[in-house]
Scaffold this motif. Sequence first.
Motif, PDB file in Angstrom:
ATOM      1  N   UNK A   1       0.855  -1.186   0.000  1.00  0.00           N
ATOM      2  CA  UNK A   1       0.000   0.000   0.000  1.00  0.00           C
ATOM      3  C   UNK A   1       0.889   1.233   0.000  1.00  0.00           C
ATOM      4  N   UNK A   2       0.300   2.371  -0.311  1.00  0.00           N
ATOM      5  CA  UNK A   2       1.039   3.635  -0.347  1.00  0.00           C
ATOM      6  C   UNK A   2       0.347   4.659   0.536  1.00  0.00           C
ATOM      7  N   UNK A   3       1.132   5.639   0.981  1.00  0.00           N
ATOM      8  CA  UNK A   3       0.607   6.730   1.805  1.00  0.00           C
ATOM      9  C   UNK A   3       1.592   7.888   1.698  1.00  0.00           C
ATOM     10  N   UNK A   4       1.093   9.121   1.753  1.00  0.00           N
ATOM     11  CA  UNK A   4       1.955  10.292   1.600  1.00  0.00           C
ATOM     12  C   UNK A   4       1.698  11.286   2.726  1.00  0.00           C
ATOM     13  N   UNK A   5       2.778  11.772   3.348  1.00  0.00           N
ATOM     14  CA  UNK A   5       2.660  12.815   4.364  1.00  0.00           C
ATOM     15  C   UNK A   5       3.258  14.101   3.811  1.00  0.00           C
ATOM     16  N   UNK A   6       2.841  15.234   4.406  1.00  0.00           N
ATOM     17  CA  UNK A   6       3.289  16.531   3.903  1.00  0.00           C
ATOM     18  C   UNK A   6       3.508  17.503   5.058  1.00  0.00           C
ATOM     19  N   UNK A   7       4.556  18.290   4.948  1.00  0.00           N
ATOM     20  CA  UNK A   7       4.865  19.331   5.914  1.00  0.00           C
ATOM     21  C   UNK A   7       4.476  20.656   5.284  1.00  0.00           C
ATOM     22  N   UNK A   8       3.506  21.360   5.884  1.00  0.00           N
ATOM     23  CA  UNK A   8       2.894  22.519   5.244  1.00  0.00           C
ATOM     24  C   UNK A   8       3.696  23.813   5.392  1.00  0.00           C
ATOM     25  N   UNK A   9       4.800  23.765   6.126  1.00  0.00           N
ATOM     26  CA  UNK A   9       5.672  24.930   6.215  1.00  0.00           C
ATOM     27  C   UNK A   9       6.812  24.765   5.227  1.00  0.00           C
ATOM     28  N   UNK A  10       6.808  25.567   4.169  1.00  0.00           N
ATOM     29  CA  UNK A  10       7.867  25.503   3.160  1.00  0.00           C
ATOM     30  C   UNK A  10       9.071  26.290   3.674  1.00  0.00           C
ATOM     31  N   UNK A  11       9.961  25.581   4.373  1.00  0.00           N
ATOM     32  CA  UNK A  11      11.091  26.214   5.035  1.00  0.00           C
ATOM     33  C   UNK A  11      12.030  26.803   3.974  1.00  0.00           C
ATOM     34  N   UNK A  12      12.377  28.083   4.099  1.00  0.00           N
ATOM     35  CA  UNK A  12      13.252  28.678   3.082  1.00  0.00           C
ATOM     36  C   UNK A  12      14.632  28.043   3.043  1.00  0.00           C
TER      37      UNK A  12
ATOM     38  N   UNK B   1       6.757  19.957   0.669  1.00  0.00           N
ATOM     39  CA  UNK B   1       7.675  19.074   1.403  1.00  0.00           C
ATOM     40  C   UNK B   1       6.917  17.783   1.722  1.00  0.00           C
ATOM     41  N   UNK B   2       7.230  16.687   1.013  1.00  0.00           N
ATOM     42  CA  UNK B   2       6.476  15.447   1.177  1.00  0.00           C
ATOM     43  C   UNK B   2       7.411  14.267   1.384  1.00  0.00           C
ATOM     44  N   UNK B   3       6.853  13.231   1.985  1.00  0.00           N
ATOM     45  CA  UNK B   3       7.490  11.917   2.043  1.00  0.00           C
ATOM     46  C   UNK B   3       6.463  10.925   1.525  1.00  0.00           C
ATOM     47  N   UNK B   4       6.766  10.326   0.387  1.00  0.00           N
ATOM     48  CA  UNK B   4       5.817   9.446  -0.298  1.00  0.00           C
ATOM     49  C   UNK B   4       6.239   7.991  -0.091  1.00  0.00           C
ATOM     50  N   UNK B   5       5.496   7.279   0.769  1.00  0.00           N
ATOM     51  CA  UNK B   5       5.774   5.863   1.033  1.00  0.00           C
ATOM     52  C   UNK B   5       4.930   5.034   0.051  1.00  0.00           C
ATOM     53  N   UNK B   6       5.595   4.355  -0.873  1.00  0.00           N
ATOM     54  CA  UNK B   6       4.858   3.680  -1.944  1.00  0.00           C
ATOM     55  C   UNK B   6       4.869   2.161  -1.835  1.00  0.00           C
ATOM     56  N   UNK B   7       5.723   1.591  -1.005  1.00  0.00           N
ATOM     57  CA  UNK B   7       5.870   0.134  -1.009  1.00  0.00           C
ATOM     58  C   UNK B   7       5.875  -0.416   0.420  1.00  0.00           C
ATOM     59  N   UNK B   8       4.845  -0.081   1.174  1.00  0.00           N
ATOM     60  CA  UNK B   8       4.720  -0.598   2.537  1.00  0.00           C
ATOM     61  C   UNK B   8       3.785  -1.799   2.547  1.00  0.00           C
ATOM     62  N   UNK B   9       4.014  -2.717   3.474  1.00  0.00           N
ATOM     63  CA  UNK B   9       3.108  -3.852   3.675  1.00  0.00           C
ATOM     64  C   UNK B   9       2.942  -4.081   5.166  1.00  0.00           C
ATOM     65  N   UNK B  10       1.841  -4.733   5.523  1.00  0.00           N
ATOM     66  CA  UNK B  10       1.563  -5.089   6.917  1.00  0.00           C
ATOM     67  C   UNK B  10       1.678  -6.602   7.070  1.00  0.00           C
ATOM     68  N   UNK B  11       2.235  -7.002   8.195  1.00  0.00           N
ATOM     69  CA  UNK B  11       2.357  -8.430   8.496  1.00  0.00           C
ATOM     70  C   UNK B  11       1.860  -8.663   9.920  1.00  0.00           C
TER      71      UNK B  11
END
Length: 845
Positions: free
Chosen positions: A337-348, A393-403
């Motif tokens: 499964x995939x999930x994406x998080x985002x940081x809404x402060x665009x740090x200069x 500013x994102x971190x895109x997790x595209x290849x996670x699985x649960x066990x």
Amino acid sequence: MTQWERLQQLDTVYSQRAFDLYNGDEFPMEVRHFLASWIEAQDWERASRDSSQAAFLFQVLLENLDNQFSRFAQEKDSFLLQRNFRRYKQNFQKYQEEPYTLAAIINWFLVKEKEILNDAELAQQVQTLQVQPVTMELESQRQMEKRLKELKIKVEVMEHSIRSLEEQQDEFDFKFQTHKMDSCTKEEKNKQVEGLQKMLNALDKCRKNFLSDITATLDAADGLSSVLIDEELVDWKRRQQKSCIGAPDDTSLEQLEKWFTQIIECIFQLQKFLQKLDELLGKMTYANDPIPVLKPSLKSKVDTLLTNLIKSSFVVETQPSMPQGRGPLVLRTSVQFSVKVRFLYKVPELNHVMKVSVSIDNTVSQMKGFRRFNVLGTSSKALNMAESTNGGMVADFRHLTLKDQKVGGGGKGINDLSLSVTEELHNINFQTQFDYQGLSVSLETSSLPVVVISNSSQQQSAWASVLWFNMLCSDPKNIKFFEGSPPASWAQFGEMLSWQFLSSGKRGLYSDQLETLAIKLFGKQQSYDHCTIPWAKFSKENLPDTNFTLWVWLDGILNLVKGYLSDLWSDGSIMGFVSKGKERVLLKKKQNGTFLLRFSESIKDGGITFSWVQYSNDGNPSVQTVKPFISTDLKQIALPEIISNFRIMVAENVPVNPLCYLYPNTPKDQAFGKYYSEKTGEENPYLRYLKTKLVFVSKDRNGCTSVGEGPVSDLSPQDRDPPSFSEAGDDDSFLQWPEKSPMLSSSTIDSFLLNSVLDIDGDSTSQDSFPQFASPISSSCFQQNILESGMDILKEAVSPDTDVHHTLQEFLNNQNFLNSLEHSTPEDIIHVFQDLGCPNMPLTP
């Protein structure tokens, strides 16, 4: 207005999609922009299949690029465009040998543009139902923008004030040091002291005023932060929840990211002002100096505001979902499964990497009986802008699985709350660390609750849980929600259900359809505002006189719509939810041959049927209903083809299509013609050979036969899935007719292959054969059916290049053909050939 101009006028979310579309180098946006009118005037779809046409358009395209290059050469400020167009022409040269490839690329871009426009139009239509909320939302955005602008102006003014304060203090310090070193008279000294005192008083006033300005600005920032965190961000999270279950809400984060960045930047600027006051204090202080007294509390407030804003700016942008899943928030063990998080402060400028780690169920560990899981895959990623389409500013997790974690002796434990597997809720959690300008903040956010299943048979039930939770609960931490799930009001339930149809078929439910469902659930009421639906009634308890739940029935219909009926549902051809009683009332008021399409109420996996009105010789109307078609039927023959080729046997075994007008009065071919897979009438070229067709044959319990024809299928009778409910008879047959057979004859159908398909209106009297049509049925609709059923095969056998004399003689000498046309006279046959433009045909008996 060109298609390109329309794209530029779209709202942000759709214009961003258009911008993303042209993000690559295959077809430059600048070429699309400057050559828009010419590009849209060409038939690129044809050129992608026609090499000569593609070569011609390719040469014209290069000429247009040259012309545009020359225009730029005459303009002073177009140097870069001139250079770009030279490069574009050079890039296009690689298609010199295969210009149709470039034509296909351009056609693909134009098609994608149309999809964006269609989506925007659909969203606009949906928003017309929400005019007031949208107006209020726009007003709140305007207010937010206005207050942010005022805050930025205050900070800019304070920046000028702090510089003035520093200059004033430097001047005082210089004069004070000069005073100490100056050897002048006592009188002059007193005058100097008096002047220094006035300067100090002015400096003290400036310091107090500046501290007062910081306090006021912090109060304004605090108010804005509350609106941003407690209202705007909460509203976005609720919109995201609803969009997960089909609502057409805008979930873009660009506006929030802009607001978070602006307000955090302003507060960081206030932090710098306080640091500057520290510096000024180190150079000079005096009795009753306001800086040491007020600054600590101001610094504490700045840190608190920044911490709250930065913590709130860490969000889950895209909720967990499987690529082939039913929808978001349903995950299956051992499936990626995939999930994406985002940081809404665009740090200069950030001098460290913000690593995001992922885990599951930080709070479930103390809950006895809940299953536990491990997260496998790349469970740590850095926030970056490279994986974002809009610079976030994102971190895109595209290849996670649960066990599964094994509990105790390997069993999965027993849930103390007596919840089923699909009622167990779990959170995916994310953590990172933010360090900037002396501020260190630990950040954490969580996904909406997910349902974890172990095999695909649980998807239907899991999706029901996702719908119910996100319809009723806005607290993502409430993983015990189903321990005491509240009921849904009819307004909530109807809205959620309408979203499901909007997602599956691009159109929601209108009021009459919702009222039909309300009557089914609650009986006839003056108002349904007070009616509620418990969780058990939705997903656990069977509907009366059935062996399936309300959700199973609705989900079967949704799957049918999504898989086979999306276009018909979208254009409004399917009435869908209408009771049998109301159906008869509606149809009996209409002209002969009027029909409507509705969903079956007794088929578990979804069925659709049609009913039509016909009039007997004495003028009495009766309503006939065909046995519902299920997915296995529609998989082989599309519903428009079934409607187009549907036949019943009337007097002397003549097959007639009784369907003439889609309710209320739309001619059948006008309503469904665009979906026919084969051309009919004048558009159909005469065929020299007869095509094999798959024919759906069934027989009325009173001896009447109903025939629906369709295109060739690879499925033989034994390949067809067995019917899933009692409405589908055990002896339905799909007959594959041999190519040599000139036409369908009821005498060739074995009686044991036929079964009941027609549900005769209860008001109709019993009869030995299908009721005779009244004389008014000699309308164009009936005549057309007779002509199609008796003579179409002759027309199909003749083409403009055919030797008509030879073909006619061949048909007339064929004994099987003559037997099948036992009700047609030779004169009838001659008339057909005369209709084809072959007059004075000789006839050999």
